[in-house]
Design an enzyme around this catalytic site. Structure first.
Site, short mmCIF file in Angstrom:
data_model
loop_
_atom_site.label_atom_id
_atom_site.label_comp_id
_atom_site.label_asym_id
_atom_site.label_seq_id
_atom_site.Cartn_x
_atom_site.Cartn_y
_atom_site.Cartn_z
N LYS A 22 0.85 -1.21 0.00
CA LYS A 22 0.00 0.00 0.00
C LYS A 22 0.87 1.25 0.00
O LYS A 22 0.67 2.17 -0.79
CB LYS A 22 -0.90 0.00 1.25
N ASN A 23 1.85 1.28 0.91
CA ASN A 23 2.62 2.52 1.09
C ASN A 23 3.64 2.77 -0.03
O ASN A 23 4.18 3.86 -0.13
CB ASN A 23 3.30 2.53 2.46
N ARG A 93 -4.48 10.85 4.73
CA ARG A 93 -3.38 11.81 4.85
C ARG A 93 -2.36 11.68 3.73
O ARG A 93 -1.73 12.65 3.33
CB ARG A 93 -2.66 11.60 6.19
N CYS A 117 -4.34 12.83 13.11
CA CYS A 117 -5.11 11.59 13.01
C CYS A 117 -4.89 10.79 14.28
O CYS A 117 -4.22 11.26 15.20
CB CYS A 117 -4.72 10.79 11.77
N ARG A 122 1.13 14.70 13.16
CA ARG A 122 1.57 14.49 11.78
C ARG A 122 1.70 15.78 10.96
O ARG A 122 0.98 16.01 9.99
CB ARG A 122 0.67 13.47 11.10
N PRO A 123 2.67 16.62 11.36
CA PRO A 123 2.88 17.87 10.62
C PRO A 123 3.46 17.61 9.22
O PRO A 123 3.92 16.50 8.93
CB PRO A 123 3.91 18.61 11.48
N ILE A 124 3.44 18.63 8.37
CA ILE A 124 4.03 18.49 7.03
C ILE A 124 5.04 19.61 6.75
O ILE A 124 5.32 19.95 5.61
CB ILE A 124 2.94 18.47 5.93
N ASP A 125 5.57 20.19 7.85
CA ASP A 125 6.51 21.31 7.69
C ASP A 125 7.73 20.93 6.85
O ASP A 125 8.25 21.76 6.10
CB ASP A 125 6.94 21.81 9.09
N ASP A 309 4.90 0.84 11.97
CA ASP A 309 3.67 0.22 11.46
C ASP A 309 3.48 -1.22 11.93
O ASP A 309 2.45 -1.85 11.64
CB ASP A 309 3.64 0.27 9.93
N ARG A 401 -8.54 -0.36 5.14
CA ARG A 401 -7.69 0.65 4.50
C ARG A 401 -6.36 0.04 4.07
O ARG A 401 -5.74 0.51 3.11
CB ARG A 401 -7.40 1.81 5.47
N1 EPU Z 1 7.27 14.67 10.51
C1 EPU Z 1 7.46 16.02 10.80
N2 EPU Z 1 7.28 16.91 9.80
C2 EPU Z 1 6.96 16.54 8.52
C3 EPU Z 1 6.78 15.18 8.25
C4 EPU Z 1 6.95 14.26 9.28
O1 EPU Z 1 7.76 16.39 11.93
O2 EPU Z 1 6.84 17.41 7.66
C5 EPU Z 1 7.45 13.69 11.58
C6 EPU Z 1 6.18 12.90 11.87
O3 EPU Z 1 5.32 13.57 12.75
C7 EPU Z 1 6.76 11.62 12.45
C8 EPU Z 1 8.04 11.43 11.65
O4 EPU Z 1 8.37 12.72 11.13
O5 EPU Z 1 7.11 11.84 13.80
C9 EPU Z 1 7.95 10.44 10.52
O6 EPU Z 1 6.76 10.65 9.76
P1 EPU Z 1 6.72 10.37 8.20
O7 EPU Z 1 6.63 11.66 7.48
O8 EPU Z 1 7.83 9.46 7.81
O9 EPU Z 1 5.31 9.62 8.04
P2 EPU Z 1 4.42 9.64 6.73
O10 EPU Z 1 5.29 9.75 5.56
O11 EPU Z 1 3.32 10.61 6.89
C10 EPU Z 1 4.49 7.08 6.26
C11 EPU Z 1 3.51 5.96 6.18
C12 EPU Z 1 2.98 5.62 7.57
C13 EPU Z 1 4.18 5.25 8.45
C14 EPU Z 1 5.21 6.39 8.45
C15 EPU Z 1 6.47 6.06 9.22
C16 EPU Z 1 2.51 6.11 4.00
C17 EPU Z 1 1.32 6.36 3.18
N3 EPU Z 1 2.41 6.30 5.30
O12 EPU Z 1 3.77 8.20 6.79
O13 EPU Z 1 2.14 4.49 7.42
O14 EPU Z 1 3.74 5.00 9.76
O15 EPU Z 1 5.58 6.70 7.10
O16 EPU Z 1 7.09 4.94 8.70
O17 EPU Z 1 3.54 5.69 3.48
C18 EPU Z 1 0.35 3.06 7.93
O18 EPU Z 1 0.53 2.47 6.84
O19 EPU Z 1 -0.42 2.59 8.82
C19 EPU Z 1 1.02 4.33 8.18
C20 EPU Z 1 0.60 5.19 9.10
#
Ligand code: EPU
Length: 422
Positions: A22-23, A93, A117, A122-125, A309, A401
Site C-alpha cells: 500500500k505505502n 493523509r 489523526c 503528523r505535521p508536514i513542515d 507500522d 484501508r
Molecule cells: N514529521 C514532521 N514533519 C513533517 C513530516 C513528518 O515532523 O513534515 C514527523 C512525523 O510527525 C513523524 C516522523 O516525522 O514523527 C515520521 O513521519 P513520516 O513523514 O515518515 O510519516 P508519513 O510519511 O506521513 C508514512 C507511512 C505511515 C508510516 C510512516 C512512518 C505512508 C502512506 N504512510 O507516513 O504508514 O507510519 O511513514 O514509517 O507511506 C500506515 O501504513 O499505517 C502508516 C501510518
C-alpha cells in the site's frame, strides 16, 4: 459499519500470499502525475486507501481503471484541476504526496492541509520546507497549501531531516518534484524505506535520473520530462510482518509467499529473539512457533530500524510473553490507542510517555473492542485469534484501508472470523 466476530483461540496453518505494498503504491500512483500519458501499475492492492487515491487523481483530471488482470491504469494525459480537495485529503493523509508532482508538472498546486489523526499530529513542515528550497512559493489559504513555481523548480542541496528523523512522504514529495527541476538536487537525510526506493526505481523507469537509491543521500539530475511507465510494486512488508505475528501469536505455522525478508531484517530479528522460527524460502519464508513467547525490547525507528507500522502487532504478541517487555515509540509518540483496547482483553500494559511496559499474561480473554487506526485494528484481530472466547472488533473499516479482505485470507488457514454489518 462492519464488525468482525472472531472466535478464539485458533492455530493457523497453511500458505498466504502477500499483496503489493500500500505505502509503495500510493506515492507511485502520485508519480504518474509527472508524465503525460498512460502508466500501468501491477501488484497494486485492492484497498480503500488505493480507491481514495484513485478518486483524488480523477479529480485532478486523470483517468483511472483496472484492467482484467488487475493492473491499475492511470492516464494522466490531462491534468486540468491541480487541486487536492479537503473532502478527499481528510479521508487519507497520504493524499499530501500529490503536492510535489503537481507542482512540478503544473507549476501550481493547491492541496488541503491534512489534519492530525489517531496516531498523532503528523505535521508536514518538512515537505513544505523541501519544496521551498526547490524554489516554490508556498502559503496557506483557507486550510489549503498553495504552492507556486510558475517558472519551474531549481535543484539544490536540501537537508530533509526533522526532530523524528527522516520523513517518508516528505522525501517522496521532494524527490518527485526534483525529477523535473532544473539542475542537480541532493536530498540529505532522505528516508531509506523500501517504499521510497521503489518510488525512486519507478521514477527512473519513467526517465528520471536518481542515484543513491536506498541510502540517506539521494542525488537527482533534473530532466525536461518523464514518460509513463509499466511498473510492478514491491510486496507489502507490513502486511508480511502482520501475518508473521499471526503465525506466532497462534502458535501456528504459516508459509508466506511474495515476501521480501531483506526488507524486514529488524522485524525478523526481533521475532526470532522472541522464540519464533523464520526460515527463508525461494519466494518468502515459513514462520513457526513451537515454544513459549520470549520477552522483547523494541524501539521503533526509521528504516532499517523496527517499523512503527508493526509496533501494535508486536505489542499484541508480547502481551503473551513469558515475562516483561518494553516497546518505545520513536516515530509517533502517541501511537498507542490499542493499549487500552488490548487491556480490555486482559493484557497487562502500562503506558509511560512514549513507552509501554508489557507484563506478559498467560492468556488473553475475548472482549468487544474498538479499532482506532489501521495498525491498531490489525493488533486487535491478532489478539482476537489468540484470545479465549468471541472478540468483537468494531469499526473494521480501519483495517480495510490497509489489508485486503483480511478475514478471507486468514479463514482458509484456520481463523474463525466473520464480517457482519452492525
Ligand atoms: N514529521 C514532521 N514533519 C513533517 C513530516 C513528518 O515532523 O513534515 C514527523 C512525523 O510527525 C513523524 C516522523 O516525522 O514523527 C515520521 O513521519 P513520516 O513523514 O515518515 O510519516 P508519513 O510519511 O506521513 C508514512 C507511512 C505511515 C508510516 C510512516 C512512518 C505512508 C502512506 N504512510 O507516513 O504508514 O507510519 O511513514 O514509517 O507511506 C500506515 O501504513 O499505517 C502508516 C501510518
Amino acid at each position: 459499519m462492519d464488525i468482525f466476530r472472531i472466535e478464539g483461540p485458533v492455530r493457523l496453518s497453511g500458505s498466504v500470499n502477500i499483496n503489493g505494498s500500500k505505502n509503495a503504491s500510493l506515492p507511485i500512483m502520485a508519480a504518474t502525475i509527472l508524465a503525460a500519458g498512460k502508466s500501468t501499475l501491477s501488484s497494486v492492492p485492492y484497498l480503500s486507501d488505493i480507491s481514495v487515491c484513485g478518486q483524488l487523481l480523477s479529480q485532478l483530471g486523470c483517468k483511472i481503471s483496472r484492467s482484467s488482470n488487475g493492473d491499475l491504469c492511470i492516464d494522466s494525459t490531462v491534468i486540468d484541476n491541480p487541486v487536492g480537495e479537503y473532502e478527499i485529503v481528510c479521508r487519507m493523509r497520504a493524499s499530501i504526496c500529490i503536492l510535489g508532482p503537481l507542482l512540478a508538472r503544473c507549476g501550481r498546486a493547491e492541496v488541503s492541509m491534512p489534519g492530525g489523526c489517531a496516531i498523532g499530529d503528523r505535521p508536514i513542515d518538512i515537505h513544505v520546507r523541501g519544496l521551498q528550497e526547490l524554489g516554490a512559493k508556498i502559503h496557506l489559504k483557507n486550510g489549503y497549501i498553495i504552492a507556486e513555481a510558475p517558472n519551474g523548480l531549481k535543484g539544490k542541496e536540501i537537508f530533509l531531516g526533522g526532530a523524528f528523523g527522516s520523513t517518508v512522504l516528505g522525501t517522496a514529495n521532494v524527490l518527485m518534484a526534483a525529477t523535473l527541476a532544473k539542475g542537480k538536487t541532493i536530498i540529505e537525510s532522505a528516508a531509506c524505506e523500501p517504499e521510497i526506493a521503489d518510488l525512486a526505481n519507478c521514477l527512473n523507469k519513467m526517465g528520471a535520473k536518481i542515484t543513491g537509491i536506498g541510502s540517506p543521500r539521494l542525488t537527482v539530475k533534473g530532466v525536461k520530462e518523464l514518460q509513463p511507465a509499466e511498473y510492478k510494486v514491491i510486496p507489502d512488508r507490513i502486511e508480511a510482518g502482520t501475518f508473521m505475528v499471526a503465525a506466532a501469536i497462534t502458535a501456528g505455522e504459516l508459509h508466506l509467499h511474495n515476501c521480501r525478508l531483506d526488507d524486514m531484517m529488524a522485524v525478523v530479528d526481533k521475532l526470532r529473539n522472541t522464540g519464533i522460527t523464520i526460515d527463508a524460502t525461494s519466494d518468502g519464508c515459513v514462520v513457526t512457533r513451537k515454544g513459549p513467547i520470549k520477552t522483547g525490547d523494541i524501539t521503533t525507528q526509521p528504516y532499517p530500524g523496527f517499523p512503527t507500522d508493526l509496533q501494535a502487532q508486536l505489542m499484541a504478541l508480547l502481551s503473551l510473553a513469558d515475562g516483561n517487555s518494553i516497546i518505545i515509540e520513536k516515530i509517533f509518540p502517541d501511537r498507542f490507542m490499542h493499549v487500552a483496547e488490548l487491556n480490555r482483553m486482559a493484557a497487562n500494559l502500562r503506558k509511560e510517555s512514549a513507552a509501554v511496559i508489557i507484563a506478559g499474561v498467560k492468556k488473553l480473554i475475548a472482549a468487544p473492542v474498538m479499532a482506532s487506526d489501521l495498525r491498531a485494528s490489525a493488533a486487535l484481530v491478532l489478539a482476537g485469534m489468540a484470545a479465549e472466547g468471541t472478540t468483537i472488533v468494531n469499526r473494521v473499516y480501519h483495517i480495510d484501508r490497509g489489508y485486503e479482505k483480511i478475514e478471507e485470507r486468514l479463514n482458509p488457514v484456520g481463523a474463525k472470523i466473520t464480517r457482519e454489518s452492525d
